[in-house]
Write a protein that holds these residues in place. Sequence first.
Motif, PDB file in Angstrom:
ATOM      1  N   ASP A   1       0.836  -1.212   0.000  1.00  0.00           N
ATOM      2  CA  ASP A   1       0.000   0.000   0.000  1.00  0.00           C
ATOM      3  C   ASP A   1       0.863   1.252   0.000  1.00  0.00           C
ATOM      4  OD1 ASP A   1      -2.348  -1.457   0.003  1.00  0.00           O
ATOM      5  OD2 ASP A   1      -2.596  -1.373   2.185  1.00  0.00           O
ATOM      6  N   ALA A   2       1.912   1.246   0.789  1.00  0.00           N
ATOM      7  CA  ALA A   2       2.811   2.400   0.848  1.00  0.00           C
ATOM      8  C   ALA A   2       3.518   2.594  -0.487  1.00  0.00           C
ATOM      9  CB  ALA A   2       3.831   2.225   1.971  1.00  0.00           C
ATOM     10  N   ASN A   3       3.892   1.510  -1.131  1.00  0.00           N
ATOM     11  CA  ASN A   3       4.576   1.617  -2.423  1.00  0.00           C
ATOM     12  C   ASN A   3       3.646   2.149  -3.515  1.00  0.00           C
ATOM     13  OD1 ASN A   3       7.403   0.731  -2.103  1.00  0.00           O
ATOM     14  ND2 ASN A   3       6.439  -1.114  -1.285  1.00  0.00           N
TER      15      ASN A   3
ATOM     16  N   ASN B   1       4.783   6.001   8.088  1.00  0.00           N
ATOM     17  CA  ASN B   1       3.523   5.737   7.378  1.00  0.00           C
ATOM     18  C   ASN B   1       2.682   6.990   7.162  1.00  0.00           C
ATOM     19  OD1 ASN B   1       3.738   3.084   6.630  1.00  0.00           O
ATOM     20  ND2 ASN B   1       2.930   2.318   8.561  1.00  0.00           N
ATOM     21  N   ASN B   2       3.274   8.134   7.311  1.00  0.00           N
ATOM     22  CA  ASN B   2       2.612   9.403   7.020  1.00  0.00           C
ATOM     23  C   ASN B   2       3.605  10.291   6.298  1.00  0.00           C
ATOM     24  OD1 ASN B   2      -0.055   9.326   8.490  1.00  0.00           O
ATOM     25  ND2 ASN B   2       1.342   8.877  10.170  1.00  0.00           N
ATOM     26  N   MET B   3       3.080  11.132   5.487  1.00  0.00           N
ATOM     27  CA  MET B   3       3.931  12.115   4.834  1.00  0.00           C
ATOM     28  C   MET B   3       4.005  13.326   5.747  1.00  0.00           C
ATOM     29  SD  MET B   3       3.602  13.317   0.938  1.00  0.00           S
ATOM     30  CE  MET B   3       4.176  11.724   0.391  1.00  0.00           C
ATOM     31  N   CYS B   4       5.149  13.997   5.749  1.00  0.00           N
ATOM     32  CA  CYS B   4       5.307  15.215   6.536  1.00  0.00           C
ATOM     33  C   CYS B   4       5.946  16.290   5.674  1.00  0.00           C
ATOM     34  CB  CYS B   4       6.211  14.970   7.748  1.00  0.00           C
ATOM     35  SG  CYS B   4       5.448  13.979   9.045  1.00  0.00           S
TER      36      CYS B   4
ATOM     37  N   ALA C   1      -3.100  13.745  -0.137  1.00  0.00           N
ATOM     38  CA  ALA C   1      -1.769  14.104   0.365  1.00  0.00           C
ATOM     39  C   ALA C   1      -1.113  15.112  -0.575  1.00  0.00           C
ATOM     40  CB  ALA C   1      -0.903  12.859   0.514  1.00  0.00           C
ATOM     41  N   PHE C   2      -1.208  14.860  -1.868  1.00  0.00           N
ATOM     42  CA  PHE C   2      -0.630  15.794  -2.840  1.00  0.00           C
ATOM     43  C   PHE C   2      -1.317  17.156  -2.759  1.00  0.00           C
ATOM     44  CE2 PHE C   2      -0.620  17.994  -6.867  1.00  0.00           C
ATOM     45  CZ  PHE C   2       0.745  18.108  -7.089  1.00  0.00           C
ATOM     46  N   ASP C   3      -2.643  17.164  -2.660  1.00  0.00           N
ATOM     47  CA  ASP C   3      -3.374  18.427  -2.567  1.00  0.00           C
ATOM     48  C   ASP C   3      -2.930  19.219  -1.339  1.00  0.00           C
ATOM     49  OD1 ASP C   3      -4.730  17.839  -4.893  1.00  0.00           O
ATOM     50  OD2 ASP C   3      -6.586  17.203  -3.877  1.00  0.00           O
ATOM     51  N   SER C   4      -2.691  18.519  -0.239  1.00  0.00           N
ATOM     52  CA  SER C   4      -2.211  19.187   0.970  1.00  0.00           C
ATOM     53  C   SER C   4      -0.814  19.762   0.746  1.00  0.00           C
ATOM     54  CB  SER C   4      -2.218  18.209   2.132  1.00  0.00           C
ATOM     55  OG  SER C   4      -1.879  18.883   3.318  1.00  0.00           O
TER      56      SER C   4
ATOM     57  N   SER D   1      -1.721  13.108   7.320  1.00  0.00           N
ATOM     58  CA  SER D   1      -2.089  11.748   7.710  1.00  0.00           C
ATOM     59  C   SER D   1      -3.010  11.049   6.727  1.00  0.00           C
ATOM     60  CB  SER D   1      -2.708  11.756   9.110  1.00  0.00           C
ATOM     61  OG  SER D   1      -3.785  12.649   9.155  1.00  0.00           O
ATOM     62  N   SER D   2      -3.230  11.635   5.577  1.00  0.00           N
ATOM     63  CA  SER D   2      -4.097  11.012   4.587  1.00  0.00           C
ATOM     64  C   SER D   2      -3.410   9.813   3.940  1.00  0.00           C
ATOM     65  CB  SER D   2      -4.478  12.017   3.504  1.00  0.00           C
ATOM     66  OG  SER D   2      -5.255  11.381   2.518  1.00  0.00           O
TER      67      SER D   2
END
Length: 188
Positions: free
Chosen positions: A99-101, A155-158, A178-181, A171-172
């Motif tokens: 899922d992460a990949n 497991n989250n983007m920062c 995530a990209f929109d954020s 945390s999406s």
Amino acid sequence: MRKKNSNHGFAKLLALLIILAFVYVTNSNQDTKVPDRPLTADQKKELQKQQDRKTGRVRTAHQIPDKVYEDTTSSDKFANILNSNRKVIYYAYLINDSDANVFLDEFEKLLKSHAELQSYYFYYPDPMEQFSSVYCNKVGSSDCIQNFLVENCHNNMCIVNPYKKQILKISSKNFRQAFDSVYSHKNW
């Protein structure tokens, strides 16, 4: 004589109707600021959002502790994030997590399709075999930047903003959100 009185009465009635219409319009229009009428909770939230957009402030960002700066040496992995001249997108994920990949592949496609973001961000994916503490180069320390990032962003983007010394966790699990954020915080 009667005509003069009726005109006077008509003028009073017209003046009263104009005053009532003004009061009605003023109190019914939500955009009009009336000092004696308090704002509703929704109006306060919207006003705060507008102010945040104008100032570029992000309400969910957190300060990076001073200890992280003190305990990160120039030879620590990701030390350059702390003094980067751009914001940094950091993503720690497990190598064998399908899922992460998938998330990462789709996110990177969106990132590449918006080349203008390269002037705002550096991008650091951090593939790991397991989430655990990493070795800090300062003897006796576990508060270096890589540990801080792994603890806060696994497991989250920062997004790290080195100028403000802040971090924003996205945390999406949806790559588009995530990209929109990331896109919406380019001027943060």
